[in-house]
Motif scaffolding. Structure first.
Motif, PDB file in Angstrom:
ATOM      1  N   ILE A 161     -19.990  -5.999 -10.684  1.00  0.00           N
ATOM      2  CA  ILE A 161     -20.615  -7.124 -11.399  1.00  0.00           C
ATOM      3  C   ILE A 161     -21.022  -8.196 -10.400  1.00  0.00           C
ATOM      4  O   ILE A 161     -22.133  -8.744 -10.477  1.00  0.00           O
ATOM      5  CB  ILE A 161     -19.651  -7.696 -12.446  1.00  0.00           C
ATOM      6  CG1 ILE A 161     -19.345  -6.654 -13.529  1.00  0.00           C
ATOM      7  CG2 ILE A 161     -20.241  -8.960 -13.092  1.00  0.00           C
ATOM      8  CD1 ILE A 161     -18.162  -7.006 -14.407  1.00  0.00           C
ATOM      9  N   ALA A 162     -20.137  -8.505  -9.458  1.00  0.00           N
ATOM     10  CA  ALA A 162     -20.458  -9.497  -8.436  1.00  0.00           C
ATOM     11  C   ALA A 162     -21.699  -9.085  -7.643  1.00  0.00           C
ATOM     12  O   ALA A 162     -22.526  -9.931  -7.266  1.00  0.00           O
ATOM     13  CB  ALA A 162     -19.272  -9.703  -7.500  1.00  0.00           C
ATOM     14  N   GLU A 163     -21.852  -7.797  -7.407  1.00  0.00           N
ATOM     15  CA  GLU A 163     -23.033  -7.299  -6.697  1.00  0.00           C
ATOM     16  C   GLU A 163     -24.304  -7.553  -7.512  1.00  0.00           C
ATOM     17  O   GLU A 163     -25.336  -7.970  -6.968  1.00  0.00           O
ATOM     18  CB  GLU A 163     -22.872  -5.803  -6.424  1.00  0.00           C
ATOM     19  CG  GLU A 163     -24.025  -5.170  -5.672  1.00  0.00           C
ATOM     20  CD  GLU A 163     -23.817  -3.687  -5.442  1.00  0.00           C
ATOM     21  OE1 GLU A 163     -24.829  -2.971  -5.298  1.00  0.00           O
ATOM     22  OE2 GLU A 163     -22.651  -3.237  -5.403  1.00  0.00           O
ATOM     23  N   LEU A 164     -24.246  -7.292  -8.826  1.00  0.00           N
ATOM     24  CA  LEU A 164     -25.398  -7.556  -9.683  1.00  0.00           C
ATOM     25  C   LEU A 164     -25.724  -9.049  -9.728  1.00  0.00           C
ATOM     26  O   LEU A 164     -26.899  -9.449  -9.706  1.00  0.00           O
ATOM     27  CB  LEU A 164     -25.139  -7.041 -11.096  1.00  0.00           C
ATOM     28  CG  LEU A 164     -25.306  -5.545 -11.348  1.00  0.00           C
ATOM     29  CD1 LEU A 164     -24.914  -5.208 -12.784  1.00  0.00           C
ATOM     30  CD2 LEU A 164     -26.735  -5.102 -11.079  1.00  0.00           C
ATOM     31  N   VAL A 165     -24.685  -9.883  -9.817  1.00  0.00           N
ATOM     32  CA  VAL A 165     -24.890 -11.334  -9.841  1.00  0.00           C
ATOM     33  C   VAL A 165     -25.545 -11.797  -8.536  1.00  0.00           C
ATOM     34  O   VAL A 165     -26.474 -12.594  -8.532  1.00  0.00           O
ATOM     35  CB  VAL A 165     -23.557 -12.068 -10.077  1.00  0.00           C
ATOM     36  CG1 VAL A 165     -23.695 -13.569  -9.827  1.00  0.00           C
ATOM     37  CG2 VAL A 165     -23.054 -11.811 -11.497  1.00  0.00           C
ATOM     38  N   ASP A 166     -25.063 -11.262  -7.424  1.00  0.00           N
ATOM     39  CA  ASP A 166     -25.619 -11.625  -6.126  1.00  0.00           C
ATOM     40  C   ASP A 166     -27.084 -11.210  -6.023  1.00  0.00           C
ATOM     41  O   ASP A 166     -27.932 -11.965  -5.536  1.00  0.00           O
ATOM     42  CB  ASP A 166     -24.800 -10.970  -5.021  1.00  0.00           C
ATOM     43  CG  ASP A 166     -25.207 -11.431  -3.638  1.00  0.00           C
ATOM     44  OD1 ASP A 166     -25.168 -12.655  -3.388  1.00  0.00           O
ATOM     45  OD2 ASP A 166     -25.572 -10.584  -2.803  1.00  0.00           O
ATOM     46  N   ALA A 232     -11.519 -12.518 -12.692  1.00  0.00           N
ATOM     47  CA  ALA A 232     -11.861 -12.268 -11.288  1.00  0.00           C
ATOM     48  C   ALA A 232     -13.346 -12.490 -11.043  1.00  0.00           C
ATOM     49  O   ALA A 232     -13.739 -13.061 -10.014  1.00  0.00           O
ATOM     50  CB  ALA A 232     -11.457 -10.845 -10.901  1.00  0.00           C
ATOM     51  N   VAL A 233     -14.189 -12.030 -11.963  1.00  0.00           N
ATOM     52  CA  VAL A 233     -15.636 -12.232 -11.834  1.00  0.00           C
ATOM     53  C   VAL A 233     -15.980 -13.714 -11.906  1.00  0.00           C
ATOM     54  O   VAL A 233     -16.775 -14.219 -11.109  1.00  0.00           O
ATOM     55  CB  VAL A 233     -16.385 -11.439 -12.923  1.00  0.00           C
ATOM     56  CG1 VAL A 233     -17.866 -11.817 -12.946  1.00  0.00           C
ATOM     57  CG2 VAL A 233     -16.229  -9.943 -12.695  1.00  0.00           C
ATOM     58  N   ALA A 234     -15.387 -14.414 -12.851  1.00  0.00           N
ATOM     59  CA  ALA A 234     -15.647 -15.855 -12.971  1.00  0.00           C
ATOM     60  C   ALA A 234     -15.273 -16.573 -11.682  1.00  0.00           C
ATOM     61  O   ALA A 234     -16.008 -17.452 -11.212  1.00  0.00           O
ATOM     62  CB  ALA A 234     -14.862 -16.426 -14.153  1.00  0.00           C
ATOM     63  N   ASN A 235     -14.152 -16.196 -11.088  1.00  0.00           N
ATOM     64  CA  ASN A 235     -13.676 -16.869  -9.874  1.00  0.00           C
ATOM     65  C   ASN A 235     -14.476 -16.478  -8.635  1.00  0.00           C
ATOM     66  O   ASN A 235     -14.535 -17.236  -7.674  1.00  0.00           O
ATOM     67  CB  ASN A 235     -12.198 -16.563  -9.659  1.00  0.00           C
ATOM     68  CG  ASN A 235     -11.311 -17.173 -10.729  1.00  0.00           C
ATOM     69  OD1 ASN A 235     -11.707 -18.106 -11.418  1.00  0.00           O
ATOM     70  ND2 ASN A 235     -10.111 -16.639 -10.882  1.00  0.00           N
ATOM     71  N   ALA A 236     -15.081 -15.300  -8.648  1.00  0.00           N
ATOM     72  CA  ALA A 236     -15.882 -14.856  -7.505  1.00  0.00           C
ATOM     73  C   ALA A 236     -17.334 -15.307  -7.605  1.00  0.00           C
ATOM     74  O   ALA A 236     -18.014 -15.436  -6.581  1.00  0.00           O
ATOM     75  CB  ALA A 236     -15.827 -13.335  -7.378  1.00  0.00           C
ATOM     76  N   CYS A 237     -17.812 -15.541  -8.816  1.00  0.00           N
ATOM     77  CA  CYS A 237     -19.245 -15.787  -9.030  1.00  0.00           C
ATOM     78  C   CYS A 237     -19.538 -17.171  -9.596  1.00  0.00           C
ATOM     79  O   CYS A 237     -20.683 -17.458  -9.964  1.00  0.00           O
ATOM     80  CB  CYS A 237     -19.815 -14.731  -9.977  1.00  0.00           C
ATOM     81  SG  CYS A 237     -19.678 -13.044  -9.362  1.00  0.00           S
ATOM     82  N   GLU A 238     -18.510 -18.020  -9.673  1.00  0.00           N
ATOM     83  CA  GLU A 238     -18.683 -19.378 -10.199  1.00  0.00           C
ATOM     84  C   GLU A 238     -19.322 -19.358 -11.592  1.00  0.00           C
ATOM     85  O   GLU A 238     -20.283 -20.069 -11.893  1.00  0.00           O
ATOM     86  CB  GLU A 238     -19.497 -20.232  -9.225  1.00  0.00           C
ATOM     87  CG  GLU A 238     -18.807 -20.386  -7.874  1.00  0.00           C
ATOM     88  CD  GLU A 238     -19.608 -21.216  -6.878  1.00  0.00           C
ATOM     89  OE1 GLU A 238     -20.809 -21.449  -7.135  1.00  0.00           O
ATOM     90  OE2 GLU A 238     -19.032 -21.618  -5.848  1.00  0.00           O
TER      91      GLU A 238
END
Length: 449
Positions: A161-166, A232-238
C-alpha cells in the motif's frame, strides 16, 4: 541499475547481502523458499525458539540438508551454509549479518530485536506489524539516530500500500483513501481460536502442515490484523484513520472510486487522506463481485478536467463524475516477495516503506463482557480484539494498545465493545515493551503540547 542486476554483481564478486531471519513460521518459511534462489543474497542464519522446527521449515520449503546446520554465531561461516540457532541476540550482534528480518509476530520480541539492531548497527526489516504499531514511531526514530534502515516488509500488504501511495504522490495525485481487502463481517469481531477454522475452509491436511496457528489466523479474522496493518499504513504514509474505526464496507474493485470518496461527494469517507479495509463479503454473507480479498488499492482524485479526460481515455473506472479513480493490485505474496526489501536495503540503502509519524493506534477492545480478575490473552484470542483509533484519541483516552493486552489482569468489569484503559488493568511496568510504549506515549504528548 535494477535490483537484480546489482544482486548479480554482488554474487559475481562474492560479497552477498548477509541476512539473518528471526522466526521460522509462515512468513519466514515463505521468505526462505525464495532466498536460496536469489543471487547475491546469503541467508546466513535462522533464529527460532525451536531450532528443530526451523530445520524442518527449511526442509519443507525445498532446502537440501547439507545447506544448513545448528551452529553458534560465534563461528564465522566461510561457506554459503546457514546457521540455525535459538540465540537471536547473538545473530543480531554478529559482524557477519547485514540485515535482520523480524518475523516473530511477538510485539515484545520485535521491540527487543529492533533495539538490539540499533545497538549493533544492523538494518532491520520489521515483518512484525504488531511491534511496529505498538512502538514503531519510537523505533524508527532510534533507527535513524543509529544510522540503520528500519523497513516495512515488501510482500506484506502495508508495504505494498505504501508503494502505491508513493507512486500516486510522485506523479502528482492527492490520496483520497488507501487500504486493502479482506474477508470480514461484523460478527467476526467475536471470533475465537475455537471458531476460526470454520470461517477459513482449510482442509485437515492443510492444517496438519504446521503452517497454521489458530490464534494468529484468528487475529486476521476478528479484524485485529486489519486494524494493525492500517495503523502501520497511516503511520508510514501520513494518512488519518477513520474517526470511528474501520467500517469494512462490502466493495469490489469496480466500486472502489464510487464508495471510497468523501461523504459530501456521495461516498462513505469522513474525509480525504484516510485508510479503509474493504470486505469481500456482503453483509448477508454473499460474495462481493470482483472482490479484492487478497489485494491492495489507492483511490486518487483528478485535479482538473484535463486529468478527468485522461482517466476516461485510458479506461479507468471512476465515479459517475469521472473525478475519483482507483489503482489496485489484486494479490500479494507476503514472504515470497520479501527479497525486494532485502535487496532495496542491501543495494540502495532504502526502506520499502517506513514509519514516519504516529497517526494510527490499535486499542484493545472487549470481545464480550469481561469481568474483573480475568486475564487478557491478546491478538486473536478469546477476550479482546484490536480496533483502529486515531493516535491522538487513543492517547487522550489512555487506552491499552492491543500489542500489550496479553497477560494483563482486569481490575474492573468491561462491557462488550468498550476499549480497555491503562487504569483498567494490572501490569508489570518493568517489562521492556511496556517501558518503550509508555516512553513513546510521553514523547508524543510532549510534542502535542
Amino acid at each position: 541499475m535494477s535490483l537484480i542486476a546489482a544482486l548479480r554483481i554482488r554474487e559475481a564478486e562474492g560479497r552477498p547481502i548477509r541476512v539473518g531471519l528471526i522466526g521460522a513460521g509462515k512468513f519466514g518459511s515463505m521468505y526462505a523458499a525464495q532466498a536460496h534462489r536469489t543471487p547475491g543474497v546469503h541467508l546466513i542464519g535462522v533464529a527460532d525458539l525451536s531450532p528443530p522446527r526451523a530445520a524442518a521449515a527449511l526442509a519443507r520449503v525445498g532446502w537440501d540438508a547439507d545447506r544448513y546446520r545448528a551452529r553458534s554465531f560465534g563461528q564465522a561461516a566461510s561457506d554459503r551454509t546457514t546457521h540455525i540457532t535459538d540465540d537471536a541476540a547473538s545473530m543480531i550482534a554478529s559482524p557477519h549479518v547485514d540485515i535482520v528480518i523480524d518475523a516473530t509476530g511477538s510485539p515484545a520480541a520485535g521491540i527487543r530485536h529492533a533495539l538490539l539492531c540499533c545497538e549493533h548497527g544492523t538494518h532491520i526489516v520489521m515483518v512484525n506489524v504488531e511491534a511496529d504499531v505498538l512502538a514503531g514511531p519510537y523505533l524508527a526514530e532510534r533507527a535513524r539516530q543509529a544510522g540503520i534502515v528500519y523497513s516495512m516488509a515488501s510482500g506484506d500488504q502495508p508495504a505494498l500500500i505504501a508503494e502505491l501511495v508513493d507512486w500516486a504522490r510522485t506523479v502528482g495525485f492527492d490520496i483520497v483513501c488507501a487500504g486493502k481487502g479482506t474477508r470480514h463481517l461484523p460478527a467476526y469481531h467475536a471470533s475465537t481460536p475455537d471458531t476460526v477454522w470454520t470461517h477459513y475452509g482449510f482442509t485437515e491436511a492443510q492444517l496438519a502442515t504446521g503452517d497454521f496457528n489458530a490464534q494468529m489466523f484468528n487475529s486476521f479474522l476478528d479484524g485485529t490484523k486489519s486494524a494493525l496493518e492500517m495503523a502501520a499504513v497511516a503511520n508510514a504514509c501520513e494518512l488519518a484513520p477513520p474517526p470511528d474505526g474501520l467500517a469494512f464496507p462490502a466493495c469490489g474493485v469496480d466500486d472502489l472510486p464510487l464508495l471510497l470518496r468523501p461523504r459530501e461527494e456521495g461516498g462513505i469517507l469522513a474525509g480525504r487522506g484516510t485508510v479503509e479495509v474493504v470486505s469481500s463479503l456482503e453483509r448477508d454473507g454473499r460474495p462481493v463481485f470482483r472482490d479484492l480479498r487478497w489485494g491492495v488499492y489507492v483511490v486518487i482524485e483528478a485535479p482538473n478536467e484535463y486529468v478527468r479526460d485522461c482517466f476516461s481515455q485510458y479506461g479507468l473506472r471512476t465515479d459517475p463524475g469521472g473525478r475519483f479513480a482507483a489503482m489496485y493490485r489484486p494479490y500479494h505474496l507476503i514472504g515470497l516477495e520479501l527479497g525486494t526489501s532485502v535487496a532495496s536495503i542491501g543495494v540502495r540503502g532504502e526502506a520499502t516503506g517506513a514509519t514516519t509519524s504516529f497517526s494510527g493506534d490499535v486499542a484493545a477492545t472487549a470481545k464480550r463482557a469481561l469481568r474483573a480478575g480475568e486475564t487478557l490473552d491478546g491478538e486473536g484470542g478469546y477476550t479482546v480484539y484490536g480496533k483502529l483509533r486515531r493516535a491522538s484519541d487513543s492517547l487522550r483516552e489512555g487506552l491499552v494498545p492491543i500489542g500489550l493486552a496479553h497477560g494483563m489482569t482486569l481490575r474492573r468489569d468491561i462491557a462488550e465493545g468498550d476499549g480497555i484503559g491503562w487504569d483498567d488493568v494490572e501490569y508489570d511496568a518493568t517489562r521492556q515493551a511496556i517501558q518503550v510504549r509508555r516512553e513513546m506515549e510521553d514523547m508524543f504528548r510532549r510534542r502535542a503540547g
